[in-house]
Design a protein around this motif. Structure first.
Motif, mmCIF file in Angstrom:
data_model
loop_
_atom_site.group_PDB
_atom_site.id
_atom_site.type_symbol
_atom_site.label_atom_id
_atom_site.label_comp_id
_atom_site.label_asym_id
_atom_site.label_seq_id
_atom_site.Cartn_x
_atom_site.Cartn_y
_atom_site.Cartn_z
ATOM 1 N N ASP A 1 41.391 32.641 43.917
ATOM 2 C CA ASP A 1 41.752 32.706 45.329
ATOM 3 C C ASP A 1 40.555 33.088 46.198
ATOM 4 O O ASP A 1 40.612 32.963 47.411
ATOM 5 N N ASP A 2 39.516 33.560 45.593
ATOM 6 C CA ASP A 2 38.338 33.957 46.353
ATOM 7 C C ASP A 2 37.431 32.745 46.580
ATOM 8 O O ASP A 2 36.856 32.217 45.625
ATOM 9 N N LYS B 1 36.272 43.904 46.224
ATOM 10 C CA LYS B 1 35.391 44.275 45.123
ATOM 11 C C LYS B 1 34.896 43.021 44.410
ATOM 12 O O LYS B 1 33.707 42.861 44.121
ATOM 13 N N GLY B 2 35.842 42.132 44.139
ATOM 14 C CA GLY B 2 35.478 40.898 43.467
ATOM 15 C C GLY B 2 34.518 40.050 44.293
ATOM 16 O O GLY B 2 33.546 39.505 43.783
ATOM 17 N N SER B 3 34.824 39.979 45.558
ATOM 18 C CA SER B 3 33.975 39.185 46.447
ATOM 19 C C SER B 3 32.572 39.722 46.520
ATOM 20 O O SER B 3 31.601 38.971 46.454
ATOM 21 N N ALA C 1 31.072 41.454 44.451
ATOM 22 C CA ALA C 1 30.401 41.240 43.175
ATOM 23 C C ALA C 1 29.841 39.832 43.110
ATOM 24 O O ALA C 1 28.831 39.595 42.460
ATOM 25 N N LYS D 1 33.644 39.477 35.768
ATOM 26 C CA LYS D 1 32.796 39.077 36.882
ATOM 27 C C LYS D 1 31.837 40.220 37.163
ATOM 28 O O LYS D 1 32.238 41.389 37.098
ATOM 29 N N ASP E 1 35.056 36.034 54.601
ATOM 30 C CA ASP E 1 36.187 36.525 53.837
ATOM 31 C C ASP E 1 36.296 38.044 53.894
ATOM 32 O O ASP E 1 37.382 38.609 54.050
ATOM 33 N N ARG F 1 39.335 52.459 45.441
ATOM 34 C CA ARG F 1 40.522 52.235 44.624
ATOM 35 C C ARG F 1 41.057 53.531 44.040
ATOM 36 O O ARG F 1 42.260 53.708 43.861
ATOM 37 N N SER G 1 37.967 38.260 35.628
ATOM 38 C CA SER G 1 38.297 39.279 36.604
ATOM 39 C C SER G 1 37.128 40.218 36.778
ATOM 40 O O SER G 1 36.272 40.346 35.898
ATOM 41 N N VAL G 2 37.134 40.871 37.904
ATOM 42 C CA VAL G 2 36.087 41.850 38.131
ATOM 43 C C VAL G 2 36.494 43.151 37.430
ATOM 44 O O VAL G 2 35.697 44.050 37.237
ATOM 45 N N ASP G 3 37.729 43.169 37.040
ATOM 46 C CA ASP G 3 38.278 44.341 36.379
ATOM 47 C C ASP G 3 38.272 44.161 34.874
ATOM 48 O O ASP G 3 38.955 43.299 34.333
ATOM 49 N N ASN H 1 43.757 37.952 39.275
ATOM 50 C CA ASN H 1 44.486 38.356 40.476
ATOM 51 C C ASN H 1 44.543 37.258 41.507
ATOM 52 O O ASN H 1 43.525 36.888 42.085
ATOM 53 N N HIS I 1 40.664 45.449 45.871
ATOM 54 C CA HIS I 1 40.304 44.779 44.629
ATOM 55 C C HIS I 1 39.670 43.426 44.913
ATOM 56 O O HIS I 1 38.686 43.023 44.311
ATOM 57 N N GLN I 2 40.250 42.766 45.861
ATOM 58 C CA GLN I 2 39.717 41.465 46.246
ATOM 59 C C GLN I 2 38.311 41.601 46.789
ATOM 60 O O GLN I 2 37.410 40.821 46.460
#
Lengths: 154, 580
Positions: free
Chosen positions: B24-25, A82-84, A86, B118, A52, A101, B96-98, B71, A79-80
């Motif tokens: 979505d991840d 970042k989430g991944s 994490a 997250k 990903d 960011r 969210s990670v935010d 998101n 942002h995505q």
């Protein structure tokens, strides 16, 4: 190398990754989630992540390459990412994304490109490290040993 | 597959909690799935918001809780949150990670019952069942409150919110304190009851909602009212309460949209350090709107015609009865004073809950109505006050005509409409008329009278309309009740009722406020008497729930009774509202 030694090396290696901040507690949590019903859980998750994230990095690069950069879009991708990152505990990658960011907010293409570089670097680093880690684990398992389950309380 | 969606919670709550995860991840989806499975939950994952909505719509009552990322590419997580709240009224957890305050704020405003950052820890996921539990508890409590507080204007706003640490105004606290008493009763309840409680909700499918919106637009947003909408929609199994509560939600939704737009316009320039400008304005907007809402709420809640509907940020708390919560000051109307002594709150049953909500619906029939409707969860509570006011008309009317005739086939549910009828005919306010008909049964500990304040009849809030519903008991319990009092024939036949309803179309909602008092029959009677009919009705009124009902209703009800009722006899229980 005998089993005991291999296991020792693995433990040492893993520790160093945490110490250097390449991995954070989330990775440990993943390891704890792994069980008999899912012996390759961590490897699977990490693989998913890299799949990903490579895509994301490409998307970001492409977006920054445009004549007129769509910073919102870039920001969304970051942002995505970042989430991944994490999700697998790739701490340094995540931190690099945070910095990224900020650049997006400033709408500074140069800054963004630099940030992208940084993110890519961290990404590459953690990828290598994890590959090494998994290889060590495989060696242990192949030698008939078991990978000690990490313990930590959250 | 169907089995997988029955009520697993009945085993050992919270094990088997049915969770829908939307993110979505793919990495997160995999991780969350694993984590939730470790909590012994039943997990369904979904990578797209639209897909999630489809899943939810397909399986009404197929999930207990939804966890969604903020998101997502195809739809904003907040939008999804709204939809779920509007249509299914399930607890939704955002993640969210935010963790920006404004984002969290937005989540709460849109109705999220929690916002997780997250990376998510196992212990956080282990506890998500509390949100499901809390909703149930609140629903139960609301029912009881209606019944127990006689003549006391309860502002329920404080109740659930207080628990959720959202304080709107001082009044909330007072009312909240009052509720404390009841709280104890609830605390004693064991999980068993709750797990068997099933809320049968009307799921507002896209089609249904389209019809609804079309009707609203046709009527004209300002002139709209549940009855008119219902008539236009022409959906037989839908009840006025369903529409009323949905309308309420819809209004709130629109208001919020409007506020956001307004605020965005005014705050467009402001920027948070780490948040994109849009978020900021949204954040500000939200914050301001919260305040505004609060004020408005305090002022005049019941204006349907106006845009002063404030479910408030309580989208999230819809189930709690937004309206009640918002309105801190006890509106005369919305409170549901019960003159009759109200038996102790019964176990919570979905049916019961529905009863309450359908404030208008009186008697068992009403219950059913509510029951089938999805109202219990989402609308009922919040809608109660509103519902009361608005629905009264409808209910009254429905009941009246329908009741006067007692279809031969339908022995039960007799409701005396005499008073109503006269009242209705003359349209003269029944002021202070002791509409309360206290049926002996009432003392027989069967039913606690329910009172509904009827707007048109200007029944003062204090006046109670007690319904004694005697249900043709297949069970002995019911039999004893039967004899007495008012025999209001249940609306055995929806048609007439519907027609009746239509006639007093000139009932206007606005005045509702003051005069609605709803009496809910409660107690054992509910369980027993209503139980049966409920089942019937549930089946009948909402085809979608037919399959569902048995699970929940039957376990509690059938055990006591036989269900002799032929569903067809109570075709339209929903519509039947008894109003005296």
């Amino acid at each position: 190398m005998e089993l005991g030694q291999m296991q020792g090396r693995l433990a040492e290696y893993t520790r160093s990754l945490y110490m250097e901040g390449i991995l954070d507690a989330q990775f440990l949590q993943l390891q704890q989630l792994q069980d008999e019903s899912n012996p390759d859980f961590v490897v699977e998750v990490v693989s998913l992540f890299f799949e990903d994230s490579e895509k994301l990095l490409n998307d970001i690069a492409r977006a920054l390459d445009q004549q007129s950069v769509d910073f919102k879009r870039v920001d969304a991708h970051v942002h995505q990412l970042k989430g991944s990152s994490a999700s697998v505990g790739a701490q340094r990658v995540k931190d690099a994304c945070v910095a990224f960011r900020n650049c997006c907010e400033e709408q500074n293409v140069e800054g963004c490109l630099r940030c992208l570089q940084q993110v890519k670097q961290e990404h590459y680093l953690v990828k290598n490290k994890l590959e090494t880690l998994f290889r060590l684990e495989q060696q242990i398992v192949a030698a008939g040993g078991s990978v000690p389950m990490a313990e930590m309380t959250f | 597959m169907e089995n997988g969606f029955s009520s697993p919670r009945s085993e050992s709550f919270p094990a088997g909690l049915r969770v829908l995860v939307v993110d979505d991840d793919p990495t997160w989806l995999k991780i969350l799935e694993k984590m939730l499975k470790k909590c012994a939950y039943e997990v369904t994952t979904c990578g797209l918001a639209r897909e999630a909505l489809n899943l939810l719509r397909e399986r009404k009552d197929g999930y207990d809780i939804v966890i969604s990322d903020v998101n997502m590419p195809d739809m904003d997580g907040f939008k999804l949150l709204e939809h779920v709240g509007l249509e299914m009224d399930l607890p939704v957890i955002m993640m969210s990670v935010d963790g920006e305050t404004s984002r969290v704020m937005k989540g709460v405003q849109h109705g999220a019952c929690d916002y997780l950052l997250k990376p998510i820890r196992m212990k956080e996921l282990r506890n998500i069942w509390q949100h499901v539990f809390r909703k149930k508890i609140h629903e139960i409590r609301d029912i009881d409150h209606h019944e127990s507080f006689e003549g006391i204007r309860l502002s329920i706003n404080g109740s659930e919110f207080s628990e959720d640490c959202i304080m709107f105004s001082g009044e909330d606290l007072t009312s909240f304190k009052k509720r404390k008493d009841f709280q104890n009763k609830y605390d004693e309840r064991d999980y068993g009851d709750l797990s068997s409680t099933k809320k049968h909700r009307v799921v507002w499918s896209v089609d249904l909602h389209q019809k609804f919106v079309k009707a609203v637009n046709q009527i004209g947003f300002d002139k709209v009212g549940p009855k008119k909408i219902l008539d236009l929609m022409n959906v037989p199994w839908l009840t006025r309460e369903n529409v009323a509560s949905h309308l309420q939600k819809y209004r709130l939704y629109l208001i919020r949209l409007q506020k956001e737009n307004d605020l965005k316009a005014s705050f467009g320039g402001i920027k948070h350090s780490d948040v994109p400008s849009k978020d900021t304005s949204g954040g500000f907007g939200l914050q301001s709107s919260i305040h505004t809402n609060q004020n408005d709420v305090a002022n005049d809640r019941d204006q349907f015609s106006g845009s002063n509907f404030y479910g408030q940020d309580l989208d999230a708390k819809n189930n709690e009865g937004d309206q009640e919560e918002i309105v801190s000051e006890p509106r005369p109307d919305s409170k549901k004073p019960l003159t009759a002594d109200v038996p102790d709150p019964q176990d919570t049953r979905s049916s019961q809950m529905s009863f309450d909500h359908s404030s208008a619906s009186l008697g068992s029939d009403v219950n059913y109505t509510e029951f089938d409707c999805s109202i219990p969860k989402q609308y009922p509570w919040s809608e109660c006050p509103e519902v009361q006011s608005k629905q009264e008309h409808k209910l009254l009317l429905q009941l009246e005509d329908g009741f006067s005739q007692q279809p031969p086939g339908v022995p039960q549910h007799y409701i005396e409409i005499d008073q109503l009828q006269s009242g209705r005919d003359t349209s003269s306010p029944i002021k202070n008329e002791p509409v309360l008909v206290e049926y002996k049964s009432h003392h027989e500990s069967h039913i606690s009278p329910k009172e509904t304040a009827i707007d048109n009849f200007s029944v003062q809030s204090k006046s109670l309309i007690a319904y004694h519903q005697s249900f043709e008991p297949s069970s002995t319990a019911i039999k004893s009740m039967k004899p007495q009092a008012v025999d209001l024939s249940c609306i055995t036949d929806l048609e007439p009722c519907q027609r009746n309803l239509i006639s007093p179309s000139d009932l206007t909602f606005p005045p509702f406020n003051e005069d609605l008092t709803v009496c809910w029959l409660q107690g054992d009677f509910l369980n027993k008497n209503f139980g049966l009919p409920n089942m019937e009705f549930a089946d009948y009124s909402d085809p979608g729930f037919i399959a569902d009902i048995p699970v929940h209703l039957y376990d509690t009800l059938t055990s006591d009774y036989e269900c002799p009722y032929d569903p067809t006899e109570y075709p339209i229980v929903d519509q039947g509202l008894f109003i005296l």
